[in-house]
Design an enzyme around this catalytic site. Structure first.
Site, PDB file in Angstrom:
ATOM      1  CG  HIS A 358     -16.654  24.343  31.470  1.00 35.08           C
ATOM      2  ND1 HIS A 358     -15.976  25.516  31.253  1.00 35.08           N
ATOM      3  CD2 HIS A 358     -16.543  24.098  32.793  1.00 35.08           C
ATOM      4  CE1 HIS A 358     -15.463  25.952  32.389  1.00 35.08           C
ATOM      5  NE2 HIS A 358     -15.793  25.109  33.343  1.00 35.08           N
ATOM      6  CE  LYS A 549     -11.926  27.468  17.151  1.00 39.30           C
ATOM      7  NZ  LYS A 549     -12.830  28.106  18.079  1.00 39.30           N
ATOM      8  NE  ARG A 550      -7.769  18.667  21.938  1.00 40.42           N
ATOM      9  CZ  ARG A 550      -7.528  17.814  22.937  1.00 40.42           C
ATOM     10  NH1 ARG A 550      -6.977  18.243  24.060  1.00 40.42           N
ATOM     11  NH2 ARG A 550      -7.808  16.535  22.820  1.00 40.42           N
ATOM     12  CE  LYS A 555     -13.334  22.794  20.264  1.00 39.14           C
ATOM     13  NZ  LYS A 555     -13.611  24.031  21.015  1.00 39.14           N
ATOM     14  CB  THR A 657     -11.341  31.282  25.938  1.00 40.42           C
ATOM     15  OG1 THR A 657     -10.836  29.965  25.709  1.00 40.42           O
ATOM     16  CG2 THR A 657     -12.323  31.237  27.088  1.00 40.42           C
ATOM     17  CE  LYS A 661      -7.145  32.358  25.477  1.00 37.66           C
ATOM     18  NZ  LYS A 661      -7.044  30.885  25.539  1.00 37.66           N
TER      19      LYS A 661
HETATM   20  C1  26Q Z   1     -13.887  14.024  31.024  1.00 40.02           C
HETATM   21  C2  26Q Z   1     -13.943  12.705  31.431  1.00 40.02           C
HETATM   22  C3  26Q Z   1     -12.959  11.813  31.056  1.00 40.02           C
HETATM   23  C4  26Q Z   1     -11.884  12.258  30.300  1.00 40.02           C
HETATM   24  C5  26Q Z   1     -11.825  13.584  29.914  1.00 40.02           C
HETATM   25  C6  26Q Z   1     -12.836  14.466  30.260  1.00 40.02           C
HETATM   26  C7  26Q Z   1     -12.786  15.866  29.810  1.00 40.02           C
HETATM   27  C8  26Q Z   1     -11.631  16.624  29.913  1.00 40.02           C
HETATM   28  C9  26Q Z   1     -11.607  17.938  29.477  1.00 40.02           C
HETATM   29  C10 26Q Z   1     -13.904  16.469  29.274  1.00 40.02           C
HETATM   30  C11 26Q Z   1     -13.878  17.793  28.847  1.00 40.02           C
HETATM   31  C12 26Q Z   1     -12.716  18.536  28.949  1.00 40.02           C
HETATM   32  C13 26Q Z   1     -12.617  19.919  28.498  1.00 40.02           C
HETATM   33  C14 26Q Z   1     -13.634  20.653  28.117  1.00 40.02           C
HETATM   34  C15 26Q Z   1     -13.464  22.027  27.628  1.00 40.02           C
HETATM   35  O1  26Q Z   1     -12.364  22.489  27.429  1.00 40.02           O
HETATM   36  N1  26Q Z   1     -14.561  22.768  27.413  1.00 40.02           N
HETATM   37  C16 26Q Z   1     -14.476  24.129  26.936  1.00 40.02           C
HETATM   38  O2  26Q Z   1     -14.436  24.999  28.064  1.00 40.02           O
HETATM   39  C17 26Q Z   1     -14.165  26.330  27.675  1.00 40.02           C
HETATM   40  C18 26Q Z   1     -14.033  27.161  28.924  1.00 40.02           C
HETATM   41  O3  26Q Z   1     -15.292  27.368  29.494  1.00 40.02           O
HETATM   42  C19 26Q Z   1     -15.241  26.855  26.748  1.00 40.02           C
HETATM   43  O4  26Q Z   1     -14.851  28.119  26.289  1.00 40.02           O
HETATM   44  C20 26Q Z   1     -15.441  25.915  25.570  1.00 40.02           C
HETATM   45  O5  26Q Z   1     -16.553  26.334  24.794  1.00 40.02           O
HETATM   46  C21 26Q Z   1     -15.657  24.493  26.056  1.00 40.02           C
HETATM   47  O6  26Q Z   1     -15.736  23.590  24.972  1.00 40.02           O
END
Ligand code: 26Q
Length: 838
Positions: A358, A549-550, A555, A657, A661
């Site tokens: 991702h 979004k976050r 972004k 995503t 939406k």
């Molecule tokens: C990893 C290690 C330690 C702590 C936290 C994390 C962690 C947690 C969540 C790292 C990343 C995430 C989330 C990532 C994320 O949401 N990525 C998004 O995924 C979507 C679905 O595929 C994409 O549409 C987005 O582009 C992408 O940024």
């Protein structure tokens, strides 16, 4: 049209639940009692489907998808389940007849915020589609006691508050204390030989934690399927360590219990830097080990099963690298626990897993320091080394003498301190690797996983993300859903390509009028929410320009703010300029440790305060930040948007995503050629999409040639005015230091190339404004966006996974409508058979 008999049944069951399950009399019932009671009524029906589903899967021994994800961002269940069960209208009527408002009851639900953002929400959309497409599947994850923090805003700054989603009870989960797995941590390994003289390793963990299963049923849309989401909670193996207790060390005994339970206490926010935190590693190992043990248990249940065939029964999807430890853990379970030879075990493992990436951001790729990894998982480190040894032998065979390549491919990063590369572990241990949008998959092949692509091109596939039209259109936007159903029938929630039949109506004036009225009503609803929650009054006839979004620099919410400032300055300078009034809305959480993201939130508030108060422009421009963006709060936002902001630096957003939406709900997109924007633009037609900004190749070239943002500042007067206003205290009561870090970053190396895209963005926004002034034209584009978005249903994504990665087939479930009711009296009624759509 509501069905009278169903309404009466729901009323009776609801009262039975209130009395029999909660012990409440109507006048004494709180809103939460009402919510729990109605949930129990719906749950009863979901359970009937679940029993039929698990029975069928068991009998057929169907090939099953296991979706492993550290996050599932489900959103509220009740409304969604009523929709999927086809009971929305009946429930509304039943509640009304009992003097209750269904919407108020739905609003009572505290959402399970067990995810950060896109990745977690994607897992939830996929669970919805798996059930709707009747695919035998199980979701596996972590039952965090505290999910993503609640966001409060104090003086324009984000303040985090603990999410207590379980405080008032959760009627959707079924604890399964009898499904418990032991998971080891730390300790050491002992090598020896077994009775047959074979080399064997015994891991003696220092600490053992027990995982308890909590099951949540996920039902399909109007079918007989209910699949399982199984989340693990950590508990102490014994609630007391009796040796410690008997020696009088009561606190020591309790300490150990607290330690164990800590593992599933809290969800980690995705920080800008993925920091190596031991508890995070423990969480990953914990849920992966519980899940794999559970799969093996189910596999063996059938009796006489040979684990060498495990990959024929299961396709296990790794949602990013968070569950990638599964590769080592499955090897350990097969070799050390079940006595399988290494080669056989590796064959099973490699054919069991598939890995979804991702992110392309190098700083977000997971790596664990070898020291920490070995201390926490000594046996797994040995297994990783052995996998790596055999893998690098293969690499050297393929590329003799190419030591640099071997070092790049190695599971161990030797630059700096040594660390385990989780993306490499996932890639080596998987049969397929996929990116989440066409562009993203191509970039994966040429950047972070380039060497793997050269080695195994056949492993790489693309599966473009999708979102569930049930939650994000049918449930979120009932007005539009009715209009669409009236126009093209009711097949679209299950077959989103049906929306294409709206195309001929795009030029129909009467239909356009009704389309516009739906949007106008949705905007009025959102305006009320914005006023209540952000204290900003906005005009539903203005252009609703939305970015939710976050919060992250890549972004580029701050690029959006730069445009707001430019627009404000323009309105002041040229009061006669032809441009529609705009309401610019923001929402999103910043990782608690990400200072620049928090400053971006403060910036939105500071600019809003000045701009909204300016008597010369306040009828033309409003800005607001909607606090605590989450699944529940997003529901009224997408339906009310005219313009969707998808403005990341090209090459940085894997897919996105939210973009889908918005478009599904008839918003037009302003965006860069990034992530799934590229495919959305192709699908809706380039003439129906506002494109701006540099391409990936242009960005790369510019960085290589030496990018100098300060030159742009000096040559573009509008840009200079905007940045000067930021720096000179215009938005910070004269304080010139507040936004200094941001200005310095932009004029310094501007890593996300905001200034490079500023001119193109502002010009594109001018074009947006012009297009909006032509109401009929805009409405046409809005209808076409919805009509052509069918590809971005998560049903299409899941069909792709089933075909290209999992090789699974649908298994429809025959279900008899529940003998309605919760008490013995009502279960005596004759069951009504239900038709299953083929
Ligand atoms: C990893 C290690 C330690 C702590 C936290 C994390 C962690 C947690 C969540 C790292 C990343 C995430 C989330 C990532 C994320 O949401 N990525 C998004 O995924 C979507 C679905 O595929 C994409 O549409 C987005 O582009 C992408 O940024």
């Amino acid at each position: 049209m509501t069905d009278r008999a169903t309404v009466d049944t729901l009323k009776r069951e609801f009262q039975e639940a209130l009395f029999g399950a909660l012990g409440r009399f109507p006048a004494g019932a709180t809103r939460n009692d009402l919510y729990i009671s109605l949930s129990l009524v719906a749950r009863w029906r979901v359970m009937t489907r679940w029993v039929a589903t698990s029975e069928t899967y068991y009998e057929r021994a169907s090939r099953t998808v296991c979706y492993l994800s550290a996050e599932f961002l489900l959103g509220p269940h009740l409304g969604n389940n009523l929709l999927n069960l086809g009971l929305q209208e009946e429930a509304r009527q039943a509640m009304a007849e009992l003097g209750h408002d269904l919407d108020a009851i739905l609003d009572q639900e505290e959402e399970p915020g067990l995810g950060n953002g896109g990745l977690g929400r994607l897992a939830a959309c996929y669970m919805d589609s798996l059930a709707t497409l009747e695919i035998p599947s199980l979701g596996y994850g972590i039952r965090y006691e505290f999910g993503i923090f609640d966001q409060l805003i104090h003086d324009g700054w984000q303040v985090e508050k603990t999410d207590k989603w379980l405080a008032l009870g959760n009627p959707w989960e079924i604890p399964r204390p009898e499904i418990a797995m032991n998971v080891g941590f730390g300790g050491h390994t002992e090598a020896g030989t077994d009775e047959q003289g074979r080399y064997q390793v015994r891991w003696v963990p220092e600490r053992v934690v027990r995982g308890i299963a909590y099951d949540t049923p996920i039902c399909g849309y109007r079918n007989g399927t209910a699949n399982l989401l199984r989340l693990w909670k950590a508990e102490a193996v014994d609630s007391f360590d009796f040796t410690a207790f008997n020696q009088g060390d009561y606190w020591g005994a309790v300490d150990q219990k607290v330690d164990s339970e800590n593992i599933t206490k809290v969800l980690y926010p995705n920080d800008e830097l993925v920091k190596g935190r031991q508890l995070r590693l423990e969480q990953q190992h914990f849920f992966v080990s519980c899940s794999l043990q559970d799969m093996i248990r189910i596999f063996m249940q059938k009796g006489g099963a040979d684990l060498r065939h495990m990959h024929e029964k299961y396709a296990v999807q790794l949602n990013d690298t968070h569950p990638a430890l599964g590769v080592a853990e499955l090897m350990r379970l097969l070799v050390d626990v079940h006595g399988m030879g290494w080669e056989d075990a590796w064959e099973v493992t490699r054919n069991t897993f598939a890995y979804t990436n991702h992110t392309l951001l190098p700083e977000a790729l997971e790596k664990w320091p070898v020291e920490m990894f070995g201390a926490c998982l000594p046996r797994h480190l040995e297994i990783v080394y052995e996998i790596n040894r055999r893998f690098l032998d293969e690499v050297r065979g393929r590329y003799p003498g190419d030591g640099r390549r071997a070092a790049r491919l190695s599971l161990i990063d030797e630059t700096g301190g040594r660390s385990v590369r989780m993306a490499h572990l996932a890639s080596v241990g998987s049969r397929r690797i996929n990116g989440v949008a066409a562009l993203h998959t191509e970039l994966l092949k040429t950047s972070v996983l380039r060497d793997f692509h050269e080695l195994w091109p056949e492993k790489f596939v693309n599966v473009t993300n999708g979102v569930t039209p049930r939650r994000f259109l049918a449930l979120a936007n009932p007005r539009l859903a009715s209009l669409i159903t009236e126009a093209i029938g009711d097949a679209w929630p299950k077959d989103l390509e049906e929306l294409r039949r709206l195309e001929p109506l795009a030029g129909d004036a009467a239909f356009g009028e009704r389309w516009r009225k739906v949007k106008r009503d949705n905007k009025a609803d959102l305006a009320a929410i914005v006023e209540a929650r952000a204290g900003v009054v906005c005009d539903p006839d203005s252009l609703f320009d939305v970015q939710v979004k976050r919060i992250h620099e890549y972004k580029r919410q701050h690029l959006n703010v730069l445009h707001v400032i430019a627009l404000w300055q323009r309105f002041r300078r040229e009061p006669g300029v032809a441009a529609p009034p705009r309401t610019v809305l923001f929402g999103g959480k910043a990782a608690p440790g990400y200072r620049m993201a928090k400053l971006m939130i403060k910036l939105v508030h500071s600019v809003a305060e000045v701009v909204n108060a300016d008597p010369d422009t306040r009828d033309r421009l409003r800005v607001a930040f909607i606090p605590d963006y989450n699944v529940k709060n997003c529901m009224p936002i997408f339906p009310a948007a005219d313009l969707s902001e998808q403005i990341s630096t090209a090459g940085k957003e894997a897919s996105g995503t939210g973009n889908m939406k918005f478009a599904m709900n008839g918003a037009l997109t302003i965006g860069t050629l990034d992530g799934a924007n590229v495919e959305i633009r192709e699908a809706v037609g380039p003439e129906n999409f506002f494109l701006f900004g540099l391409t990936v190749q242009e960005i790369e070239r510019l960085s290589a040639d030496g990018y100098r943002p300060r030159d742009l500042y000096e040559t573009d007067p509008a840009l200079r005015d905007v940045l000067d206003a930021l720096a000179d205290g215009t938005f910070s009561l004269g304080d010139t230091s507040l936004f200094r870090p941001m200005v310095d970053s932009l004029l310094g190396d501007d890593p996300w190339m905001l200034l490079a895209d500023f001119r193109s963005y502002v010009d594109c926004q001018t074009e947006v404004g012009r297009a909006y002034l032509d109401r009929d034209h805009w409405t046409r584009l809005s209808i076409l966006n919805t009509a052509r978005i069918g590809r971005f249903s998560s049903d299409r994504s899941i069909a792709d996974y089933c075909r290209d990665i999992w090789r699974v087939e649908r298994v429809p479930i025959e279900v008899e409508e529940p003998s309605a009711g919760l008490s013995p009296r009502s279960t005596q009624r004759a069951p009504r058979p239900e038709r299953i759509p083929s």
